[in-house]
Design a protein around this motif. Structure first.
Motif, PDB file in Angstrom:
ATOM      1  N   SER A 226       0.832  -1.213   0.000  1.00  0.00           N
ATOM      2  CA  SER A 226       0.000   0.000   0.000  1.00  0.00           C
ATOM      3  C   SER A 226       0.864   1.258   0.000  1.00  0.00           C
TER       4      SER A 226
ATOM      5  N   TRP B 199       2.483   1.602  -3.501  1.00  0.00           N
ATOM      6  CA  TRP B 199       1.563   2.095  -4.528  1.00  0.00           C
ATOM      7  C   TRP B 199       1.289   3.578  -4.331  1.00  0.00           C
ATOM      8  N   ASP B 200       1.221   4.023  -3.071  1.00  0.00           N
ATOM      9  CA  ASP B 200       1.058   5.453  -2.804  1.00  0.00           C
ATOM     10  C   ASP B 200       2.259   6.226  -3.339  1.00  0.00           C
TER      11      ASP B 200
ATOM     12  N   ARG C 115       4.189   5.347  -5.757  1.00  0.00           N
ATOM     13  CA  ARG C 115       4.120   5.306  -7.227  1.00  0.00           C
ATOM     14  C   ARG C 115       3.125   6.344  -7.751  1.00  0.00           C
ATOM     15  N   ARG C 116       1.964   6.460  -7.100  1.00  0.00           N
ATOM     16  CA  ARG C 116       0.987   7.470  -7.513  1.00  0.00           C
ATOM     17  C   ARG C 116       1.553   8.876  -7.357  1.00  0.00           C
ATOM     18  N   ARG C 117       2.238   9.110  -6.244  1.00  0.00           N
ATOM     19  CA  ARG C 117       2.839  10.427  -6.013  1.00  0.00           C
ATOM     20  C   ARG C 117       3.897  10.715  -7.074  1.00  0.00           C
ATOM     21  N   GLU C 118       4.666   9.700  -7.413  1.00  0.00           N
ATOM     22  CA  GLU C 118       5.693   9.860  -8.432  1.00  0.00           C
ATOM     23  C   GLU C 118       5.082  10.191  -9.791  1.00  0.00           C
ATOM     24  N   LEU C 119       4.024   9.484 -10.154  1.00  0.00           N
ATOM     25  CA  LEU C 119       3.361   9.741 -11.428  1.00  0.00           C
ATOM     26  C   LEU C 119       2.736  11.141 -11.473  1.00  0.00           C
ATOM     27  N   ALA C 120       2.407  11.676 -10.301  1.00  0.00           N
ATOM     28  CA  ALA C 120       1.848  13.026 -10.224  1.00  0.00           C
ATOM     29  C   ALA C 120       2.935  14.091 -10.290  1.00  0.00           C
TER      30      ALA C 120
END
Length: 80
Positions: free
Chosen positions: A44, A47-48, A50-55
């Motif tokens: 978890s 994945w958080d 990774r989402r922050r990185e993609l943002a």
């Protein structure tokens, strides 16, 4: 960094699959159950990240992954 995050997610998922298979044969220990909970938490967090990185946020797997508190439960006290 994305490769490192994704690679760590993959490693943890593979370990989780092995533990779940052991659990399915009724050979899992209490340590296995505790490890499964830790893996679920860690995935978890990853994945958080990774989402922050993609943002577009700069993340550090070494710093952000090993937070000293658990942001996925009610026990979010930084002093743990």
């Amino acid at each position: 960094m994305a490769q490192s995050v994704m690679q760590r997610i993959q490693e943890l998922n593979e370990e989780r699959e092995r533990l779940v298979a052991r659990e399915g044969t009724h050979h899992a220990s209490d340590e296995d159950h505790q490890r499964l909970q830790k893996i679920d938490h860690d995935v978890s967090v990853l994945w958080d990240l990774r989402r922050r990185e993609l943002a577009g946020e700069r993340i550090s797997l070494n710093e952000d992954y090993f937070d000293s508190y658990d942001r996925y439960t009610d026990d979010d006290s930084p002093g743990r």
